[in-house]
Design an enzyme around this catalytic site. Structure first.
Site, short mmCIF file in Angstrom:
data_model
loop_
_atom_site.label_atom_id
_atom_site.label_comp_id
_atom_site.label_asym_id
_atom_site.label_seq_id
_atom_site.Cartn_x
_atom_site.Cartn_y
_atom_site.Cartn_z
N TYR A 136 1.18 -1.30 -0.31
CA TYR A 136 -0.23 0.17 -0.16
C TYR A 136 1.12 1.46 -0.21
CZ TYR A 136 -3.74 -3.12 1.30
OH TYR A 136 -4.90 -4.09 1.67
N ASP A 216 -1.53 -17.91 5.21
CA ASP A 216 -2.16 -18.67 4.49
C ASP A 216 -2.94 -20.12 5.94
OD1 ASP A 216 -0.22 -19.30 3.85
OD2 ASP A 216 -0.62 -21.14 2.71
N ASP A 240 -4.81 -5.77 7.54
CA ASP A 240 -5.69 -5.04 6.80
C ASP A 240 -6.95 -6.31 6.04
OD1 ASP A 240 -7.92 -4.01 5.58
OD2 ASP A 240 -6.82 -3.57 3.70
N ASP A 244 -10.38 -7.90 8.95
CA ASP A 244 -11.78 -8.22 8.57
C ASP A 244 -12.40 -9.52 8.70
OD1 ASP A 244 -12.07 -5.20 7.62
OD2 ASP A 244 -12.95 -5.64 5.74
#
Ligand code: ATP
Length: 349
Positions: A136, A216, A240, A244
Site C-alpha cells: 500500500y 494462509d 488489513d 476484517d
C-alpha cells in the site's frame, strides 16, 4: 480535568457513529472538549479540500483524534491547502491522515461477545498492523493496457518499529504471545526481512512467547481455533485482511475497534468503512467506534472509564435485547447508544 480531543466526524455513517461515541464517553464520566477537525466530504464541502491543513494542525496540536470512517477514494492533485512545505499527494484521505500524523501502527483488538459471536464468543486477539509501507505504499503503475504492477516495499526500520510496539503492547497489557504473520517462504526479501526483524526484537522479550505463521495458515487457524492467537504482528496488507476476517468471526465489522499510533499522535477509528449503503438510515452499529472510544479513554489515562465502556457494551450484547440490524436485531443506532449509556451507569468497572 477536561481533555481536549480533535474530532473528525467522517463520511457516510461517520457522523452518526461519532455522535454516538461522544454520548457514551460523556456517560462514562470523562469530561472532553471536542475540537472539530473536519476531513473528507464535509471538509471538501466547506473549503474544497478533503484534507485541510487547518484540521491537520488541530490534530497535531491536540495529539488525540476521534475519527469517523471516510469514503476511501484516491485523492487527486494537491491534497493539502496552505501546507508550508507545499502540497503533497496521498493515495486516500485515510492514508494521508496516517502519513501526515506519522501514525505507523494500526491496533485492532478484536474479541467475541456472547451470545452474538456464537462459537467465537471466546475469541480475544489483538492485531498490530504496520501501516506505512508494504504493497500500500502507493508505488503502482500501468505497464500497458493489459498489465499493472505495484511495489511491495518492506524496510527493516519500519518492521523493527512495529515489532517493538507489538511486544511492548504485550508486556503492558499482560498478553503472553506475539505471532508474526508473513509469507516468507515465497517473499524472501520482503516478508523474510519482516520476519527476521520481528524475531530480532522478540529476542529482547524473553517473557513473551514468540511465534510465526504463514498468512494462509494463519487464516485457516484463525477460523478453526482463534485461541491459537494472542497478539499478532503483521505487515500492512495482511493486517488489513486479517482484521476484517477477525471482525467477521466476531459477528460483524460493527464490533471491531481500532486505533492508530505514532510517536506524537493517536487516532481512534472503527475498523470498518463509511458504509454509504446504510448512511443516514439510523441503523448502523455504533459499537466499533464506541469501543474505539474506550481505547481513546485508555490512551488518555482514563483506564477505569475505558473499562466501564467495555463492560457496558458487553452487558448490552449479553442481554441481546437491544441489538442493531447487523447482529440480527431491530434496534436503531440511537437505541443501542442509549442502552450502552444506561449500562455505563450500572456497571462498576
Ligand atoms: P472500505 O473500503 O472503506 O473498507 P467498504 O465499502 O469496503 O469500505 P464498509 O464501508 O466497511 O466497507 O462496509 C462493508 C459492509 O459492511 C457494508 O454492507 C456496510 O453496510 C456494512 N457495515 C460496515 N460498517 C457497519 C456498521 N457499523 N454497522 C452495520 N453495517 C456496517
Amino acid at each position: 480535568m477536561t481533555y481536549r480531543v480533535a474530532v473528525a466526524a467522517g463520511d457516510g455513517i461517520g457522523p452518526e457513529l461519532t455522535a454516538a461515541t461522544q454520548q457514551v464517553l460523556d456517560a462514562a464520566g470523562v469530561s472532553i472538549e471536542w475540537v472539530a477537525a473536519p476531513v473528507g466530504k464535509a471538509a471538501a464541502a466547506r473549503c474544497g479540500e478533503e484534507l485541510p491543513w487547518e484540521s491537520l494542525e488541530t490534530m497535531r496540536e491536540l495529539g488525540v483524534v476521534l475519527k469517523g470512517p471516510l469514503i476511501a477514494e484516491r485523492l487527486s492533485g494537491g491534497a493539502l491547502v496552505r501546507a508550508p512545505e507545499g502540497t503533497r499527494t496521498h493515495p486516500s484521505v485515510n492514508n494521508g491522515l496516517r502519513r501526515e500524523l506519522d501514525l505507523y501502527c494500526n491496533l485492532r483488538p478484536v474479541r467475541g461477545f456472547a451470545p452474538v459471536s456464537g462459537r467465537y464468543a471466546a475469541m480475544d486477539l489483538v492485531i498490530v498492523r504496520e501501516v506505512t509501507e508494504d504493497i500500500y505504499s502507493g508505488i503502482e503503475r500501468s505497464v500497458n493496457e493489459d498489465c499493472g504492477e505495484a511495489v511491495k516495499r518492506i524496510t527493516g526500520q519500519a518492521s523493527r518499529r512495529i515489532a517493538r510496539f507489538a511486544y511492548d503492547y504485550a508486556v503492558r497489557c499482560g498478553r503472553r504471545r506475539v505471532t508474526a504473520i508473513h509469507k516468507a517462504n515465497v517473499l524472501h526479501k520482503t516478508d523474510g526481512l519482516f520476519l527476521r526483524c520481528v524475531r530480532e526484537v522478540g529476542a529482547e522479550y524473553p517473557g513473551i512467547l514468540s511465534e510465526d505463521r504463514m498468512v494462509d495458515a494463519a487464516c485457516y487457524m484463525m477460523v478453526k481455533d482463534p485461541a491459537a492467537f494472542d497478539v499478532m504482528v503483521l505487515p500492512n496488507q495482511y493486517g488489513d485482511i486479517l482484521s476484517d476476517l477477525a471482525a467477521g468471526l466476531a459477528g460483524s465489522l460493527g464490533l471491531a475497534p481500532g486505533a492508530n499510533f505514532g510517536e506524537t499522535a493517536a487516532m481512534f477509528e472503527a475498523a470498518h468503512g463509511a458504509a454509504p449503503d446504510i448512511a443516514g438510515k439510523g441503523i448502523a452499529n455504533p459499537i466499533s467506534l464506541i469501543l474505539s472510544g474506550a481505547l481513546l479513554l485508555d490512551h488518555l489515562g482514563e483506564r477505569e472509564a475505558g473499562d466501564r465502556v467495555r463492560s457496558a457494551v458487553e452487558m448490552v450484547l449479553s442481554e441481546a435485547r437491544v441489538l442493531p440490524a447487523d447482529l440480527g436485531g431491530t434496534a436503531t443506532s440511537q437505541e443501542v447508544t442509549d442502552a450502552i449509556c444506561s449500562a455505563c451507569e450500572k456497571v462498576t468497572a
